[in-house]
Design a protein around this motif. Structure first.
Motif, mmCIF file in Angstrom:
data_model
loop_
_atom_site.group_PDB
_atom_site.id
_atom_site.type_symbol
_atom_site.label_atom_id
_atom_site.label_comp_id
_atom_site.label_asym_id
_atom_site.label_seq_id
_atom_site.Cartn_x
_atom_site.Cartn_y
_atom_site.Cartn_z
ATOM 1 N N LEU A 228 0.830 -1.202 0.000
ATOM 2 C CA LEU A 228 0.000 0.000 0.000
ATOM 3 C C LEU A 228 0.866 1.253 0.000
ATOM 4 O O LEU A 228 0.538 2.250 -0.628
ATOM 5 C CB LEU A 228 -0.905 0.022 1.240
ATOM 6 N N GLU A 229 1.953 1.214 0.757
ATOM 7 C CA GLU A 229 2.908 2.328 0.773
ATOM 8 C C GLU A 229 4.264 1.766 0.368
ATOM 9 O O GLU A 229 4.657 0.698 0.804
ATOM 10 C CB GLU A 229 2.958 2.995 2.145
ATOM 11 N N PHE A 230 4.949 2.491 -0.479
ATOM 12 C CA PHE A 230 6.198 1.978 -1.016
ATOM 13 C C PHE A 230 7.133 3.149 -1.280
ATOM 14 O O PHE A 230 6.743 4.324 -1.180
ATOM 15 C CB PHE A 230 5.944 1.179 -2.308
ATOM 16 N N THR A 231 8.367 2.825 -1.602
ATOM 17 C CA THR A 231 9.388 3.849 -1.804
ATOM 18 C C THR A 231 9.929 3.746 -3.221
ATOM 19 O O THR A 231 10.232 2.648 -3.695
ATOM 20 C CB THR A 231 10.545 3.666 -0.808
ATOM 21 N N GLN A 232 10.036 4.882 -3.893
ATOM 22 C CA GLN A 232 10.621 4.855 -5.227
ATOM 23 C C GLN A 232 11.646 5.979 -5.373
ATOM 24 O O GLN A 232 11.566 7.016 -4.713
ATOM 25 C CB GLN A 232 9.561 4.965 -6.314
ATOM 26 N N LEU A 233 12.621 5.720 -6.230
ATOM 27 C CA LEU A 233 13.535 6.771 -6.652
ATOM 28 C C LEU A 233 12.871 7.469 -7.822
ATOM 29 O O LEU A 233 12.688 6.879 -8.889
ATOM 30 C CB LEU A 233 14.883 6.189 -7.081
ATOM 31 N N ASP A 234 12.498 8.716 -7.611
ATOM 32 C CA ASP A 234 11.795 9.482 -8.629
ATOM 33 C C ASP A 234 12.783 10.424 -9.301
ATOM 34 O O ASP A 234 13.569 11.090 -8.610
ATOM 35 C CB ASP A 234 10.679 10.284 -7.940
ATOM 36 N N MET A 235 12.775 10.487 -10.620
ATOM 37 C CA MET A 235 13.730 11.318 -11.355
ATOM 38 C C MET A 235 13.040 12.031 -12.502
ATOM 39 O O MET A 235 12.085 11.501 -13.089
ATOM 40 C CB MET A 235 14.870 10.450 -11.918
ATOM 41 N N GLU A 236 13.532 13.222 -12.829
ATOM 42 C CA GLU A 236 13.010 13.956 -13.987
ATOM 43 C C GLU A 236 14.141 14.789 -14.580
ATOM 44 O O GLU A 236 15.004 15.309 -13.859
ATOM 45 C CB GLU A 236 11.832 14.839 -13.598
ATOM 46 N N PHE A 237 14.124 14.901 -15.923
ATOM 47 C CA PHE A 237 15.153 15.622 -16.673
ATOM 48 C C PHE A 237 14.464 16.594 -17.632
ATOM 49 O O PHE A 237 13.458 16.237 -18.258
ATOM 50 C CB PHE A 237 15.979 14.683 -17.556
ATOM 51 N N ALA A 238 15.022 17.765 -17.799
ATOM 52 C CA ALA A 238 14.543 18.696 -18.829
ATOM 53 C C ALA A 238 15.455 18.624 -20.048
ATOM 54 O O ALA A 238 16.623 18.234 -19.940
ATOM 55 C CB ALA A 238 14.504 20.120 -18.287
ATOM 56 N N TRP A 239 14.903 18.993 -21.226
ATOM 57 C CA TRP A 239 15.660 19.062 -22.468
ATOM 58 C C TRP A 239 16.267 17.706 -22.834
ATOM 59 O O TRP A 239 17.458 17.587 -23.124
ATOM 60 C CB TRP A 239 16.769 20.112 -22.384
ATOM 61 N N VAL A 240 15.446 16.659 -22.814
ATOM 62 C CA VAL A 240 15.975 15.315 -23.079
ATOM 63 C C VAL A 240 15.098 14.553 -24.067
ATOM 64 O O VAL A 240 13.914 14.843 -24.246
ATOM 65 C CB VAL A 240 16.072 14.475 -21.776
ATOM 66 N N SER A 241 15.715 13.547 -24.677
ATOM 67 C CA SER A 241 15.010 12.526 -25.450
ATOM 68 C C SER A 241 15.015 11.237 -24.631
ATOM 69 O O SER A 241 15.624 11.175 -23.546
ATOM 70 C CB SER A 241 15.720 12.289 -26.789
ATOM 71 N N GLU A 242 14.357 10.199 -25.152
ATOM 72 C CA GLU A 242 14.335 8.907 -24.461
ATOM 73 C C GLU A 242 15.743 8.416 -24.151
ATOM 74 O O GLU A 242 16.038 7.968 -23.039
ATOM 75 C CB GLU A 242 13.614 7.840 -25.299
ATOM 76 N N ARG A 243 16.612 8.468 -25.148
ATOM 77 C CA ARG A 243 17.950 7.894 -24.983
ATOM 78 C C ARG A 243 18.769 8.649 -23.944
ATOM 79 O O ARG A 243 19.587 8.048 -23.223
ATOM 80 C CB ARG A 243 18.668 7.896 -26.342
#
Length: 591
Positions: A228-243
């Motif tokens: 029900l509750e879990f931990t994740q490493l959340d990440m985000e990048f600007a100016w990027v493509s998939e690769r």
């Protein structure tokens, strides 16, 4: 209270006096000589209580009274052991006690640390379970994992930014946990299923590279790899493509596995489209350690006399699969029936099969209840296309494409484990090009396969609307040994495209404005192209620790019935407390 940790006493301390604190893992009174294995979070050291010229009566009396899991402080002198124990780090030394203090006497325990009493008892007495060396090792692996992830990201300019825990309910995905807002009668916060929208806003705010070790909440059914509750490493990048995203996090995972458990992963993770993964393995998270693959035989059986095959082979959305299981001709009929029942849990209406006992004998070397419905030419073609050899078995699945893929994919995994066909080692890969939408028959609308903020692989809204059924997203998952350990995508950074996706998902303009108006507004003010990914910390830690259940790497997990048996949560709330938050509980109607 102590000068050293039990598990760190070594030969460099011989002749020195040490004071140790810990629990009595084992206490043995041999009549005139007592041994205590003293344990703390670093390990175990052997303590000896023995007579001296002065008698040492006080120490001997205290040692004789020590019981299992008593909490002790012991002072003594380190000396070399006469009999070396190479199974423990401290096995070349022992501590000769000069003082033994019982800090807290333990009552008889509900289970012994070296027993396996079952998960229900372990979770009820979690404080005792967590004391065991096995659980200490697993939790320490998790600690090292999180530290390695933070170190990698901090060194590369990612900013650790906290996002709200009290937020707004969303209309997609699993159910939200709701929190009544005392100061706003009749209104509710929701606990976040992920920080998705906030991290996208951060990219629009110019932070460029974000991460967070985030607590997330989903009110959904539990299993071994879900809480029900879990931990994740959340990440985000600007100016990027998939690769750009994939290359960075792939390197991160390689570095972390090397640092934490000494494993070298592939220098380049292979890539596989969603379509290929489903065609070959019946899963969007295929376990590549199992070499078995599907053979599509619809074209071979369109004219055969076995109606189940012909019906689905000629169906617009049908699929007929053959799966060769090496060495499985030795399976008994009961075992095969058990596999049929297992496949039934994933949608199978039945499970056809053949035992290939001797390929040299042709039809006479085949044992199967369906062989009589298949002509010699078709039978030979099936054997050739699957590569079946003497001693193998072939299992067949026929249904809609999705259903056949699902139950045959589950069967493949079970056969692989049961027949010892799982290769040793680590097999990572990227699965890409996911469908943008799935059609939900119950709701009569499209639902997002990842989430409604994933960008489509087309720039034109008209193209997306015209080809919604077959549209591909810019989503990607990292898979390791059959486990999805991370999932992400390039996000929609155009307000009009986001509105069009909402519309296709049945979220009208009014609802979109009410629930996502802040996002739609933010997209209008120069939102950069951006993308990200989230990794399941619990799942990666479980893989590193060599356990199948994430509950083994979470300090205080919930049971499969979504309860904490240690604290008794969830529990009723007094009416007066409910009244403060303007909530009333309704009786559940009796069936």
């Amino acid at each position: 209270m102590r000068t050293h940790f039990c598990g760190l006493v070594d030969e460099s301390l011989i002749g020195q006096s040490v004071t140790l604190c810990g629990w009595a893992d084992v206490a043995r009174d041999l009549g005139g000589l007592c041994f205590i294995d003293l344990r703390d979070h670093e390990g175990i050291v052997q303590v000896v209580a023995e007579p001296t010229d002065e008698g040492n009566a006080e120490v001997m009396a205290a040692a004789a009274q020590v019981g299992y899991e008593d909490c002790l402080r012991i002072t003594g002198t380190v000396r070399a052991r006469h009999s070396v124990n190479d199974k423990i780090k401290t096995g070349r030394v022992e501590v000769v006690a000069t003082k033994i203090e019982v800090l807290n006497k333990a009552e008889p325990l509900p289970f012994h640390a070296h027993e396996n009493p079952g998960e229900d008892i372990r979770l009820q007495y979690r404080y005792l379970d967590l004391r065991t060396p096995a659980m200490q090792r697993k939790m320490r692996t998790r600690t090292k994992l999180v530290a390695a992830l933070r170190r990698y990201l901090d060194e590369r300019g990612f900013q650790d930014i906290e996002t709200p825990i009290l937020t707004k309910a969303t209309p997609e995905g699993a159910r939200d946990f709701l929190v009544p807002a005392r100061m706003h009668p009749g209104e509710f916060y929701a606990l976040p299923q992920s920080p998705q929208l906030f991290k996208q806003i951060l990219m629009m705010a110019g932070f460029d590279r974000y991460y967070q070790i985030a607590r997330c909440f989903r009110d959904e059914a539990l299993r071994a790899d879900r809480q029900l509750e879990f931990t994740q490493l959340d990440m985000e990048f600007a100016w990027v493509s998939e690769r750009d995203v994939q290359d960075t996090v792939e390197d991160m995972i390689r570095v972390v596995f090397r640092e934490v458990i000494g494993v070298e992963l592939d220098a380049q993770f292979p890539r596989m489209t969603f379509e290929e993964a489903m065609r070959r393995y019946g899963s969007d998270k295929p376990d590549l350690r199992i070499a078995m693959e599907f053979t599509d035989i619809a074209e071979l059986v369109k004219q055969c006399e076995f109606k189940v095959f012909t019906d689905w082979a000629n169906h617009e959305d049908g699929r007929v699969i053959a799966l060769r299981a090496p060495g499985a001709a030795s399976l008994s009929r009961k075992q095969i029936d058990d596999y049929a029942a297992y496949a039934g849990k994933f949608g199978a209406k039945g499970l056809a099969w053949m035992k290939v006992e001797d390929t040299a004998k042709g039809r006479e070397g085949i044992s199967s209840p369906i062989a009589k419905f298949i002509d010699d030419e078709t039978l030979a073609a099936i054997l050739e296309s699957t590569g079946a050899q003497s001693g193998d078995a072939i299992f067949f699945g026929a249904a809609t494409y999705k259903t056949a893929s699902d139950f045959m994919g589950a069967l493949r995994l079970k056969l692989g484990k049961d027949l010892n066909l799982v290769e040793a080692g680590w097999r990572p890969l990227w699965v890409t090009d996911f469908p943008m939408f799935e059609w939900d028959e119950d709701e009569g609308r499209y639902v997002a396969l990842h989430h409604p903020f994933t960008a489509p692989a087309v720039d034109s809204i008209d193209d997306l609307r015209a080809n919604a059924k077959t549209a591909v997203s810019r989503g990607y998952d990292m898979v390791l040994n059959g486990n999805e350990i991370g999932g992400g995508s390039i996000r929609i950074h155009n307000s009009k495209m986001q509105s069009a996706v909402f519309d296709l998902l049945g979220i009208g303009a009014e609802e979109a404005e009410a629930k996502f108006g802040f996002l739609l507004d933010a997209l209008k003010y120069g939102a950069p192209p951006h993308g990200g990914i989230a990794f399941g910390i619990d799942r990666i830690a479980a893989l590193m620790a060599g356990t199948e259940s994430i509950r083994d790497v979470i300090a205080f997990p919930k049971t499969t019935t979504a309860q904490c048996t240690m604290t008794g949560a969830p529990s009723p709330i007094p009416d007066a407390q409910l009244a403060e938050v303007h909530v009333a509980v309704r009786e559940t109607p009796k069936a």
